[in-house]
Structures are given as structure tokens and as C-alpha cells.
Design a protein around this motif. Structure first.
Motif, PDB file in Angstrom:
ATOM      1  N   ALA A 189       0.826  -1.229  -0.072  1.00 42.01           N
ATOM      2  CA  ALA A 189       0.093   0.067  -0.016  1.00 42.01           C
ATOM      3  C   ALA A 189       0.776   1.490  -0.051  1.00 42.01           C
ATOM      4  O   ALA A 189       0.545   2.174  -0.634  1.00 42.01           O
ATOM      5  CB  ALA A 189      -0.954  -0.081   1.219  1.00 42.01           C
ATOM      6  N   LEU A 286     -11.072   9.017  -0.335  1.00 38.28           N
ATOM      7  CA  LEU A 286     -10.682   7.678  -0.713  1.00 38.28           C
ATOM      8  C   LEU A 286     -11.748   6.729  -1.117  1.00 38.28           C
ATOM      9  O   LEU A 286     -12.945   6.765  -0.452  1.00 38.28           O
ATOM     10  CB  LEU A 286      -9.776   7.236   0.301  1.00 38.28           C
ATOM     11  CG  LEU A 286      -8.662   7.779   0.844  1.00 38.28           C
ATOM     12  CD1 LEU A 286      -7.955   7.285   1.856  1.00 38.28           C
ATOM     13  CD2 LEU A 286      -7.523   8.089  -0.368  1.00 38.28           C
ATOM     14  N   THR A 287     -11.680   5.788  -1.928  1.00 41.26           N
ATOM     15  CA  THR A 287     -12.789   4.926  -2.199  1.00 41.26           C
ATOM     16  C   THR A 287     -12.843   3.746  -1.168  1.00 41.26           C
ATOM     17  O   THR A 287     -11.665   3.666  -0.451  1.00 41.26           O
ATOM     18  CB  THR A 287     -12.380   4.042  -3.534  1.00 41.26           C
ATOM     19  OG1 THR A 287     -10.885   3.276  -3.178  1.00 41.26           O
ATOM     20  CG2 THR A 287     -12.217   4.978  -4.551  1.00 41.26           C
ATOM     21  N   ARG A 289     -12.453   0.578  -0.876  1.00 36.61           N
ATOM     22  CA  ARG A 289     -11.229  -0.411  -1.098  1.00 36.61           C
ATOM     23  C   ARG A 289      -9.825   0.298  -0.606  1.00 36.61           C
ATOM     24  O   ARG A 289      -9.106  -0.236   0.035  1.00 36.61           O
ATOM     25  CB  ARG A 289     -11.225  -1.045  -2.402  1.00 36.61           C
ATOM     26  CG  ARG A 289     -10.346  -2.152  -2.781  1.00 36.61           C
ATOM     27  CD  ARG A 289     -10.576  -3.327  -1.832  1.00 36.61           C
ATOM     28  NE  ARG A 289     -11.581  -3.770  -2.254  1.00 36.61           N
ATOM     29  CZ  ARG A 289     -12.404  -5.036  -1.602  1.00 36.61           C
ATOM     30  NH1 ARG A 289     -11.683  -5.335  -0.480  1.00 36.61           N
ATOM     31  NH2 ARG A 289     -13.414  -5.502  -2.048  1.00 36.61           N
ATOM     32  N   THR A 290      -9.660   1.382  -1.241  1.00 40.83           N
ATOM     33  CA  THR A 290      -8.360   2.181  -0.763  1.00 40.83           C
ATOM     34  C   THR A 290      -8.306   2.326   0.429  1.00 40.83           C
ATOM     35  O   THR A 290      -7.316   2.183   1.233  1.00 40.83           O
ATOM     36  CB  THR A 290      -8.133   3.249  -1.650  1.00 40.83           C
ATOM     37  OG1 THR A 290      -8.173   3.028  -2.947  1.00 40.83           O
ATOM     38  CG2 THR A 290      -6.760   3.911  -1.321  1.00 40.83           C
ATOM     39  N   ARG A 291      -9.301   2.712   1.323  1.00 36.09           N
ATOM     40  CA  ARG A 291      -9.317   2.801   2.733  1.00 36.09           C
ATOM     41  C   ARG A 291      -9.104   1.835   3.500  1.00 36.09           C
ATOM     42  O   ARG A 291      -8.351   1.807   4.511  1.00 36.09           O
ATOM     43  CB  ARG A 291     -10.855   3.753   3.058  1.00 36.09           C
ATOM     44  CG  ARG A 291     -11.111   4.029   4.601  1.00 36.09           C
ATOM     45  CD  ARG A 291     -12.615   4.551   4.713  1.00 36.09           C
ATOM     46  NE  ARG A 291     -12.463   5.887   4.080  1.00 36.09           N
ATOM     47  CZ  ARG A 291     -12.334   6.937   4.712  1.00 36.09           C
ATOM     48  NH1 ARG A 291     -12.056   6.909   5.841  1.00 36.09           N
ATOM     49  NH2 ARG A 291     -12.489   8.143   4.166  1.00 36.09           N
ATOM     50  N   ARG A 293      -7.488  -0.893   2.601  1.00 37.51           N
ATOM     51  CA  ARG A 293      -5.933  -1.102   2.188  1.00 37.51           C
ATOM     52  C   ARG A 293      -5.196  -0.297   2.873  1.00 37.51           C
ATOM     53  O   ARG A 293      -4.247  -0.910   3.665  1.00 37.51           O
ATOM     54  CB  ARG A 293      -5.662  -1.169   0.547  1.00 37.51           C
ATOM     55  CG  ARG A 293      -4.387  -1.696   0.155  1.00 37.51           C
ATOM     56  CD  ARG A 293      -4.293  -1.492  -1.114  1.00 37.51           C
ATOM     57  NE  ARG A 293      -5.281  -2.056  -2.075  1.00 37.51           N
ATOM     58  CZ  ARG A 293      -6.141  -1.674  -2.914  1.00 37.51           C
ATOM     59  NH1 ARG A 293      -6.116  -0.422  -3.130  1.00 37.51           N
ATOM     60  NH2 ARG A 293      -6.864  -2.032  -3.502  1.00 37.51           N
ATOM     61  N   ASN A 294      -5.441   0.898   3.072  1.00 39.02           N
ATOM     62  CA  ASN A 294      -4.618   1.814   3.757  1.00 39.02           C
ATOM     63  C   ASN A 294      -4.664   1.635   5.491  1.00 39.02           C
ATOM     64  O   ASN A 294      -3.789   1.863   6.063  1.00 39.02           O
ATOM     65  CB  ASN A 294      -5.140   3.251   3.399  1.00 39.02           C
ATOM     66  CG  ASN A 294      -4.456   3.566   1.818  1.00 39.02           C
ATOM     67  OD1 ASN A 294      -4.012   2.952   1.336  1.00 39.02           O
ATOM     68  ND2 ASN A 294      -4.815   4.872   1.677  1.00 39.02           N
TER      69      ASN A 294
END
Length: 736
Positions: A189, A286-287, A289-291, A293-294
Motif C-alpha cells: 500500500a 478515498l474509495t 477499497r483504498t481506505r 487497504r490503507n
């Protein structure tokens, strides 16, 4: 509450834990631990709550559960495979909930945004050259095989795009055995930044400050707070990057808080130039999914540097070693919905609990931070001059009583002349007005009707770009009519007062050959749009920028040498005890955009009050005089930071209910000579979204435990019911 998962264990053998769930409740719920499940405080678990399954956090062991509850308790459903919440974060949640009078579960919710409902992440597939050449060779297949001849695994969609072929070409070669399909390894990430990638070339002042920053973050130093106090353009970011580099070398994590998403565009590029990679981002755009992952990368310690908005403060860092609050004076750090907290102050609390250093950076510190620095609670690290020998902007006041604009205009002839000179020299000019839209009011010249929101005590703002009248408080909007709804007259509606859209219209009329752009939050459709527009300005493709406070947020425009503040008095007459401070900070910051790289910057303040202390301090570039005066006033009147404030807003669907409850609440306030309860009074914005609002303001001496006083008062006071609502805001920033 009987459940099919009831354990046959006897009450004496039963192990019980208290689990805090992320809903607006203050208490934890007790659950049994199934045999064989190992749990400890901080573990993230799934538990039944009523008819649904929810996430929760094991808050504590319950060594003495009530034996009578043995058959009524439910079991913990599962333990999630995520890192547990560390003790320092759980203490932080407790502290914030206690101080702000927010339910603990509501504060906890901010730490558990890991996307638990998204399901497993889709596996990305790649292709590799493994077999013999195909029997039938086409130009498309040949291009594809040449790219894959390195034997490495390539993303399927990436290699198709590079070779200029369709996915069907790849599938055909897979069927013939020439290519194999394999799962791509998960990309990290956030790559680890290189602290030695591109060290900065510092001026003597910067080098001294950078060395102090490195000393601040040395291991074992514990909690220390510092104010990085540098004028606009002094290179504060590059200096605190040295502290970040040192923490990266230690293998620990850094959090950089920023007040606005808009700040992060240029910042991410500057970070990448210094460290070789971008940091991890955390903000509302953030999307999901990105949220997710982060969040996982932060909790696992993979993300070494996180840059984010105020909510990033509550993330579960594996090993947080430093917090930096950039533009620490900014009002956007105050959370006005849900749990009312100030991210700057809570960042100091988290650093104190975690025993790590914190750096507050600003060219115009808040009065609270300035007082802490003067009293020695915070270490002051000064940067008194601009990098590269650039001068601070010269500031002049334009007295609108003597040099008013032409009728129907808002730019004075003096300012217009200076803008013309700037354009002739191929420099940029900025017109600043902290008012969105075209005009703040629309009225009928025939009958005097004013267009107001139907459910708020506010005028509708004319937005010509959207052709609508909009309420900035509830979002209500309507098409801009062609006739008065009150008297029916046509062609009688007029816009009263200026907004940034109207200024652009005037600038285009005055300078028809100039390229103009409006920067305003209501015109920004996405972060990428904002970053694109900022890049256009930085590259010199815009001559006149017209903007709201968005333009004051740390941007660097190399060709900008002139700033004109169209209404410098705008923030001084709103009844806010911090009005003078905020006006000084905002105007100082926006004029500080000028002359940062070439030429001498100049700022013009259009004002009807050139004798006002704020205007005099700005023109004289005498920051010390302003702070001395403002601190003296606060100390004499016992306003923060020399006293404490809390706001209680009572709202209801009708005025008598709201006022009656407010009076009952005020009548049962505990008597204490260290506390003043002011009100109730109708709030300045008396109606929002159809709810009538009354306010109580509670004022106390600094040493008084105001949160505990409020908690006791509300526990013994009247209770809200029906459509009544009570909001408590400790350390309020808004007085509307």
C-alpha cells in the motif's frame, strides 16, 4: 437474550470480557469467551448486538461477572485477523470521550474504518511467457511475445495496453500453452520512503531549525511539543521533513495532519521529491477499497508516513513516533458533527499519551499555541525569513471611504490599476474574497422581497455558474426565477453584494484579455479537478485568480506577486470572540502567497476600517503587536486560553419547545463561583433545517474541570425527548 451458542460451562468457569462497540453508547457490553478462543484487551472481535453482527473491541477483562447473567450473556462470535488496538489508542479514545462528553462508542467508530463489509479483495491476474511459440504467428501476437520475452509476470490489462492488443489475443496464447496465467503479488500500500533520497539545501536559518528538529525526535526523548514558527515562504515543510526522515531511519511511523484535502496535491509532490515516493493518504475522498487497504497498512506498520485530514489522528498506528500538525491555526481542524473535537488539541493529547514528540507548524499560530510557546510549554523553533532571500510582501490599505469602487463595482480604481500593471509584467494577480457564489442576497426592487431559505434563518446565495439560489447551511436550492414570487414583477430581481463569481465577471470586464479562474470549494468536483486547476495556476496559464479561503491554504504560485483583498473587514463583525485573530491569520496567509519565488510581493487591503488594530498590524507587518494586544484582551476577559468555554445548543422543531427546555436546563445549572452560565439566547443562526436553536454559553476559569461540571449538570438536568436535541461543544470554535 438467550442464544444457541450458550456454553455448558458453569458460571465459575465462565470467562467474560467487556466489548466496546462502535455505536453511540458510552458503556461496554459483556460477552462470554468461547472455550479455546484467546482474547486480550485491544483485540478486534465480531459480536452479536440485537439482531445483527457488529465489530467491537475488547476493552477489558470482566473478572467478576454477575453469576445471574450466565445464561443471558452471548458469546463472542469471532476474533478478526487484524492487529489489536494498542493501549495508547484505547486510552486516547477514553480521554476524548470524557473530555468532549461524547459516547465512547462514537469516538471508537473513528478508529475502525477498515472496510469490514467489502468482502475479499479481487485478485489481480498476470501473464508470463512459459511455452513454445504458437503455430500461427500474427503481428499482434509477435508484439505481445516480444514484451513478455523477459520471462517476468506482467499484469494482463497492462501488457495488453502496452502491446496494443485485445484481451482475446492473450486468451488465445494461454489456450495454446504459450502463456500462463498467475496471480499477481499484492502491491504494498505504501513503499518505504528513502530518508536520504534528496536532502534539501538549507539556508543557515533552516539548517539550524532542521538540526533542532532532528534532536527533538531522538529516541527516548518522550513527549515534547514544539512550534515551528516560520513566516510564509520560509520553508517550514522542508525543515520538518528532516524530523520525518529521522523517524523513518528509526523504523517508526509519522502522521502529518493537514486541514484541507486541497493542501495535499502540491504537498505529495514535494514529499516525493524529498523521499522518492509518496506517503500514504487518508481522507474522506478515498474509495472504500483504498481506505481498507490503507487502514491495514497503517495497522501493520507498513505505512511509514501518513498524510491526512483530522480523522487520520484516530487510526491504529503500529508504532507512531511523531505527529506533525501543519497550519495548526486552521479552523478546519475542528470537527463540528458527531464527536466535537479539535484535532490539533487531540493530537497533543495523543502525543502525550504515546510519549512521542509533536510539531505544530504555522506562520500565524493560534493564540492558544502562541501563549504555550511564550510560557515555555512548547519549544519555539523560529524561521524568521523567506528561503532564497525573498522579501516579505509589502502591504498597503486602500481606504474605501476615500477611494471607493465605481457604482455597481467592487474593485477600487487603485487596485484595478495595480492589477493592470501586474498583467503587463506577465505576473499573476489574486483577488481574495471569502464568500462563495455570485451574490449573498437576491431581492426584488419592486416590493423588496428577499429570497430566504424555507427551513433556515438565512438568505439564499446566488450561484450563477449553477443557475440556482442555494442555502449554505442546509443545502436547499431552487432555480433562479425570472420574476418575483411575491409581487409577480419581472426583470426586477437584483443581486446584492459580491461573491467570487461576481468578481470574476468584473475582472473579465476590466481585463478582457486576461485569463481568469475561480477557486472555490463549491466549484470543486473532485480532488483531481482541484489538483489540475492548481497546476494550471502554478504553470502560469492563469493571469487573475479569484478565490475564497481555499487559496490561503499553503499553495505555492511562482508567478503570483500581487494579492488584492476585496473586503478585508468581512470577518470582523460576526460576534465571534476569535474574529480579530482569524481575520489576521487569514489575511496574513493569503497575502503570503505573493512574491514567494521572484519579484517583490505586494498586498492591498480594501477596507472601511484602516484604523482597526488588525489592519494596522498587517500594514506595519507587526505580528508581535497584534499578538500582544490580543493576548492582553483574552487575559483580561478570561477567554481562552486563559479561561474555558463550552457551548450547549438546544434545538427542536418549534420555538417554544426549544426555548422552554433551554430555560429549564439553565435553571438547574449547579452554582459555582468559578463558572458563569450565559443565556439561554436565540442562536445567531436561529433556524437550521427547520430546527429552532437556543444557546447556552458556559465560561469558567482555566483550572476548572469544565467537562466534569457539564456531565454532572446534564445527569441531573431535564432529559431530551421527542424532537428535542442537545449538542455539547467543549472549546467551541463556531458561535453561530
Amino acid at each position: 437474550m438467550n442464544d444457541s451458542r450458550t456454553s455448558p460451562a458453569s458460571p465459575s468457569a465462565m470467562r467474560v470480557v467487556d466489548v466496546q462497540v462502535p455505536v453511540a453508547v458510552d458503556q461496554a457490553y459483556s460477552y462470554r469467551v468461547p472455550r479455546g478462543l484467546v482474547l486480550k484487551p485491544g483485540d478486534v472481535v465480531g459480536v452479536p448486538l440485537g439482531p445483527r453482527e457488529v465489530l467491537g473491541v475488547v476493552w477489558a477483562e470482566n473478572p467478576n461477572p454477575d453469576p445471574r447473567l450466565h445464561n443471558r450473556l452471548k458469546d463472542v462470535s469471532e476474533k478478526l485477523d487484524v492487529p489489536p488496538l494498542r493501549e495508547e489508542l484505547r486510552r486516547m479514545v477514553d480521554w476524548v470521550a470524557t473530555y468532549t462528553l461524547s459516547p465512547r462508542g462514537q469516538v471508537l467508530r473513528m478508529t475502525l474504518r477498515m472496510g469490514e463489509h467489502l468482502g475479499p479483495e479481487r485478485q489481480r491476474m498476470g501473464v508470463r511467457l512459459v511455452g513454445p511459440q504458437p503455430q500461427r504467428m500474427t503481428p499482434a501476437r509477435r508484439r505481445l511475445i516480444e514484451i513478455l520475452s523477459d520471462g517476468l509476470l506482467h499484469g494482463k490489462s497492462d501488457v495488453a495496453k502496452e502491446a496494443g492488443v485485445s484481451p482475446g489475443v492473450i486468451d488465445g496464447l494461454v489456450d495454446e500453452g504459450t502463456l500462463s496465467v498467475e496471480a499477481m503479488p499484492r502491491e504494498p500500500a505504501a513503499p518505504i520512503p528513502d530518508p536520504d533520497f534528496a536532502p534539501a539545501d538549507f539556508s543557515p536559518d533552516q539548517a539550524k531549525a532542521a538540526e533542532t528538529m532532528r534532536e527533538l525526535v531522538q529516541p527516548g526523548g518522550g513527549f515534547r511539543a514544539a512550534l515551528l514558527d516560520g513566516v510564509t515562504g520560509s520553508g517550514k515543510t522542508e525543515v520538518y521533513f528532516e524530523a520525518v526522515a529521522e523517524v523513518i531511519r528509526q523504523g517508526r511511523q509519522t502522521l502529518i495532519l493537514m486541514p484541507e484535502i486541497a493542501l495535499t496535491g502540491q504537498f505529495l509532490d514535494r514529499f516525493a521529491r524529498r523521499f522518492g515516493v509518496r506517503p500514504l493518504e487518508w481522507h474522506s475522498e478515498l474509495t472504500p477499497r483504498t481506505r481498507a487497504r490503507n487502514w491495514a497498512a497503517i495497522a501493520a506498520g507498513e505505512a511509514r508516513v501518513v498524510v491526512g485530514a483530522r480523522s487520520a489522528l484516530f487510526l491504529p498506528y503500529a508504532d507512531l513516533g511523531l505527529i506533525i500538525v501543519d497550519e495548526e491555526h486552521d479552523q478546519a481542524y475542528k470537527q463540528e458533527d458527531g464527536a466535537h473535537y479539535h484535532a490539533r488539541d487531540m493530537a497533543v493529547v495523543r502525543a502525550s499519551i504515546a510519549k512521542i514528540p509533536i510539531v505544530l507548524a504555522s506562520a500565524t499560530p493560534s493564540v492558544e499555541t502562541e501563549v504555550n510557546a511564550r510560557k515555555g510549554r512548547y519549544q519555539r523553533i523560529p524561521l524568521p525569513s523567506r528561503f532564497g532571500g525573498q522579501h516579505m510582501p509589502q502591504i498597503e490599505a486602500i481606504d474605501l471611504r476615500r477611494a471607493p469602487p465605481m457604482r455597481g463595482r467592487f474593485i477600487s480604481p487603485v487596485l484595478a490599476e495595480q492589477i493592470g500593471h501586474a498583467i503587463e509584467k506577465r505576473e499573476q494577480a489574486l483577488l481574495f474574497l471569502n464568500r462563495r457564489g455570485y451574490a449573498p442576497l437576491t431581492l426584488c426592487r419592486a416590493c423588496g422581497h428577499r429570497f430566504a431559505c424555507t427551513i433556515c434563518d438565512a438568505w439564499l446565495v446566488d450561484h450563477r455558474f449553477r443557475q440556482r439560489l442555494v442555502c449554505h447551511h442546509c443545502g436547499f436550492s431552487m432555480p433562479r426565477p425570472h420574476q418575483c414570487p411575491h409581487c409577480g414583477a419581472e426583470e426586477t430581481l437584483v443581486a446584492v453584494g459580491p461573491g467570487v463569481e461576481r468578481l470574476q465577471e468584473e475582472a473579465a470586464s476590466l481585463f478582457p484579455d486576461a485569463r481568469t479562474m475561480v477557486l472555490s470549494s463549491d466549484l470543486i468536483t473532485s480532488i483531481e479537478t482541484m489538483r489540475s486547476e492548481l497546476n494550471e495556476i502554478a504553470e502560469g496559464r492563469v493571469d487573475i485568480i479569484i478565490g475564497t479561503q481555499l487559496v490561503a491554504k499553503g499553495h505555492n504560485f511562482p508567478r503570483l506577486n500581487l494579492v488584492g483583498v476585496v473586503d478585508a473587514d468581512l470577518g470582523l463583525s460576526n460576534g465571534d470572540p476569535r474574529a480579530a485573530e482569524r481575520t489576521f491569520q487569514l489575511l496574513n496567509q493569503v497575502i503570503g502567497r505573493a512574491g514567494r519565488e521572484q519579484g517583490r510581493g505586494v498586498g492591498f487591503l480594501q477596507t472601511h476600517q484602516p484604523e482597526h488594530p488588525v489592519m494596522k498590524a498587517l500594514v506595519a507587518c507587526d505580528r508581535e503587536a497584534f499578538y500582544a494586544s490580543e493576548i492582553d484582551i483574552r487575559e483580561r476577559t478570561l477567554y481562552p486560553p486563559f479561561g474555558r468555554l463550552a457551548s450547549l445548543i438546544i434545538s427542536a422543531g418549534d420555538r417554544p419547545t426549544a426555548e422552554g427546555f433551554a430555560r429549564k436546563l439553565a435553571g438547574c445549572a449547579p452554582v459555582d463561583e468559578r463558572v458563569q452560565v450565559l443565556g439561554p439566547a436565540e442562536a445567531p443562526l436561529a433556524v437550521i433545517k427547520g430546527r429552532y436553536r437556543f444557546r447556552l454559553l458556559v465560561k469558567s476559569v482555566r483550572s476548572f474541570d469544565l467537562s466534569n461540571y457539564l456531565r454532572s449538570w446534564l445527569a441531573h438536568g431535564p432529559k431530551t425527548k421527542g424532537n428535542l436535541k442537545l449538542e455539547v461543544d467543549v472549546d467551541p470554535q463556531s458561535f453561530l
